[in-house]
Design an enzyme around this catalytic site. Structure first.
Site, mmCIF file in Angstrom:
data_model
loop_
_atom_site.group_PDB
_atom_site.id
_atom_site.type_symbol
_atom_site.label_atom_id
_atom_site.label_comp_id
_atom_site.label_asym_id
_atom_site.label_seq_id
_atom_site.Cartn_x
_atom_site.Cartn_y
_atom_site.Cartn_z
ATOM 1 N N ASP A 178 -0.270 -1.698 0.145
ATOM 2 C CA ASP A 178 -0.488 -0.407 0.800
ATOM 3 C C ASP A 178 0.573 -0.116 1.853
ATOM 4 O O ASP A 178 0.926 1.044 2.077
ATOM 5 C CB ASP A 178 -1.873 -0.373 1.444
ATOM 6 N N CYS A 181 -5.285 -8.800 -0.832
ATOM 7 C CA CYS A 181 -4.980 -7.559 -0.123
ATOM 8 C C CYS A 181 -5.892 -6.396 -0.484
ATOM 9 O O CYS A 181 -6.852 -6.552 -1.221
ATOM 10 C CB CYS A 181 -3.502 -7.227 -0.287
ATOM 11 N N SER A 196 -5.713 3.558 6.968
ATOM 12 C CA SER A 196 -5.385 2.142 6.874
ATOM 13 C C SER A 196 -6.263 1.367 7.840
ATOM 14 O O SER A 196 -6.709 1.891 8.861
ATOM 15 C CB SER A 196 -3.914 1.940 7.252
#
Length: 613
Positions: free
Chosen positions: A81, A122, A517
């Site tokens: 990301d 992740c 995020s």
């Protein structure tokens, strides 16, 4: 007694062809009849959280075979990301979660595997594998690659700790020199592993512990530390035990749906709120619950957010503590121990160790155990050496952080805040709710009212923020960035980062039907549901409209009359719920995702009703 799934391909004369192919992979005569266990790896050289996983699948496989199973490894995709951030690549991140879940199902069902070890790390990889595990409901253990060491550098004769977000903020701050920006960039991400703060990857790896699907230390033990090797070894050994318990002893307690029950999902959510985890975890827990047919939704999250205090503050909410510090304070087990003492944990839920949480806490909570081995395990610390190698160092802290009054993990009485680290807000602009990471919000702006500055893409928002179109007191609105409208529900880390770079981090709010995020902090409110593309009221906001945010009372409202809202809705219905002027190329793959995507309050999963009839 359930039959081994793999018997479909290994037994009977009509399976001669399948057995011939199994033999070509190394299976011997004496192996037929053993459980076939999929080692679901996610190694890639694109992602620091996965770059060290190449040989770890075979480490697990060797232990499976030594314990009496047949191990077969395959890999999933893995999107970084951070590298995909801030450009069209971010459109692919959340949809990759569904692809990962589907690809695990495809491989496991096509080859009739009996069980899985999921090697994840992740942002979308752990959730995708978790969704597949709940969907398939065969024995599983998760073991992640582990967190990255925190970066460190010397500025103004002072050693400071760093992470990815620091590099992004400094890189966009015009007041920071090129030399200092480069120094921070070079120091921010020193090792392999998932980024060092309580961002999405580490949040999810912690939550698999709370769900009972991974072993103690999974969420907090550094990727570089030698102790982490034992997690992989024991995962290989334990999965054979779980598999035989289910297939040979008819013990359904070994199945993920009987471990990750509603009580376990509430434990995971309590942990998330207590540690101020990423808001993305809400999406992923909702999605996994739906896959496992667990009755867990936004109502439960809202209820729990009002009960659970903020017990552990970690970057990006503070630069004092990173994942290595959480581990030193007892890791996930340490936080769950404090939740248990506060009466906020379902301590009879079970884990892959075969223990209840009450029993597991007695063994692994540093505040309870007398075990020097456990205490040594939680003293595992960073080496400060740049590396991409797993298990490359054996450094230890001299002492544990068992200060529950002023340390990294606190008791309920000494909590960073009696209000938890995540909250659900509702109002006329988000009838089905939106999410804010309260752990990252300054106390001075818990209540905030300001005029809307509206953008219909992340790119326009970034340009507007850096171009001075946003002033102190404004509410930045970024819409048509939801699962359907984006499509793909981009993370808005760059807009929030640039607000900080422009000195507006504590002077503005941001509302979006996109997401954030795990590295985001500030008054950043995401997941507005319904999203604009689904007729959500965020699509009705006009430039200058006042938006009132009240986190203590869990409300968010557009200060416009009901009549005006109705008139705007009728107008928008006629025009269609889409951006006015956005130019964005959308691939066939993303259009396919958008055609079935639900809003964030449903976990942004695919709408199964569209397959019916």
């Amino acid at each position: 007694m359930p039959k081994y799934r793999s018997a479909t391909t290994t037994h009977g004369r009509n399976m001669a062809g399948a057995r011939a192919l199994w033999r070509a992979t190394g299976v011997k005569d004496e192996d037929f009849g053993k459980p076939i266990i999929a080692v679901v790896n996610s190694f890639t050289q694109f992602v620091p959280g996965h770059v060290h996983l190449k040989d770890l699948g075979q480490l697990v496989a060797r232990e499976i075979e030594a314990a009496g199973g047949i191990a077969k490894e395959f890999n999933t995709i893995a999107v970084d990301d951070g590298i995909a951030m801030g450009h069209g690549g971010m459109l692919y991140s959340l949809p990759s979660r569904e692809l990962i879940a589907d690809s695990v199902e495809y491989m496991v069902n096509a080859h009739c595997a009996d069980a899985m070890v999921c090697i994840s790390n992740c942002d979308k990889i752990t959730p995708g594998m978790l969704m597949a595990s709940m969907r398939l409901n065969i024995p599983v253990i998760f073991v992640s690659g582990g967190p990255m060491e925190a970066g460190k550098t010397k500025l103004s004769d002072q050693i400071i700790k760093l992470d990815l977000v620091d590099a992004m903020i400094q890189g966009a701050d015009p007041k920071v020199s090129d030399e200092q920006s480069e120094q921070i960039e070079r120091s921010a991400c020193p090792t392999c592993g998932s980024c060092s703060g309580m961002f999405t990857a580490n949040s999810m790896n912690c939550l698999t512990e709370a769900l009972g699907l991974s072993q103690p230390g999974n969420g907090s033990l550094l990727a570089t530390h030698a102790d982490r090797k034992q997690l992989f070894i024991s995962a290989g050994q334990r999965i054979v035990e779980l598999t035989k318990r289910y297939y040979e002893q008819d013990d359904e307690s070994a199945l993920p749906r009987n471990i990750a029950t509603k009580a376990a999902f509430e434990n995971a959510m309590a942990l998330d709120i207590a540690m101020g985890g990423s808001t993305n975890t809400v999406l992923h827990l909702l999605a996994a619950a739906q896959e496992g047919e667990v009755d867990f939704d936004m109502t439960d999250i809202d209820r729990m957010s009002r009960m659970v205090p903020h017990l552990c503050k970690v970057a990006p909410s503070t630069q004092k503590y990173h994942m290595e510090d959480v581990h030193r304070a007892g890791g996930v087990v340490g936080i769950l121990g404090e939740l248990n003492r506060a009466g906020l944990l379902h301590n009879q839920s079970k884990t892959v160790l075969g223990l209840t949480w009450e029993e597991q806490l007695a063994q692994y909570d540093i505040m309870l155990t007398d075990s020097e081995e456990v205490k040594r395990f939680y003293r595992a610390g960073p080496a400060g050496i740049r590396t991409t190698q797993a298990f490359s160092q054996d450094c230890r802290w001299d002492t544990l952080d068992d200060d529950r009054a002023q340390g990294c993990i606190r008791t309920k009485e000494n909590a960073f805040s009696q209000d938890g680290g995540l909250a659900v807000l509702k109002g006329n602009i988000a009838l089905d709710g939106c999410i804010v990471k309260t752990a990252g919000v300054d106390e001075s702006i818990l209540k905030f009212t300001g005029p809307a500055v509206v953008f219909e893409s992340q790119e326009d928002a970034v340009e507007g923020i850096l171009g001075g179109k946003v002033k102190a007191g404004d509410v930045v609105v970024i819409r048509y960035e939801g699962p359907k409208g984006g499509p793909g529900m981009q993370e808005m880390l760059y807009p929030t980062t640039y607000l900080k770079s422009m000195g507006l981090g504590k002077a503005c709010a941001l509302l979006t039907d996109g997401r954030f995020s795990g590295g985001t902090s500030g008054l950043s409110i995401g997941h507005a549901s319904p999203e604009a593309a689904n007729g959500g009221a965020i699509g009705l906001v006009k430039q200058g409209d006042l938006i009132a945010i009240d986190i203590p009372n869990r409300t968010i409202s557009l200060q416009v009359s009901e009549q005006e809202m109705a008139e705007r809705r009728a107008e928008q219905d006629a025009l269609g719920w889409k951006p006015v002027s956005r130019q964005r190329e959308v691939s066939f793959a993303l259009k396919a995702y958008a055609s079935m995507a639900t809003s964030a309050d449903k976990g942004a999963v695919r709408d199964k009703s569209k397959l019916e009839g």
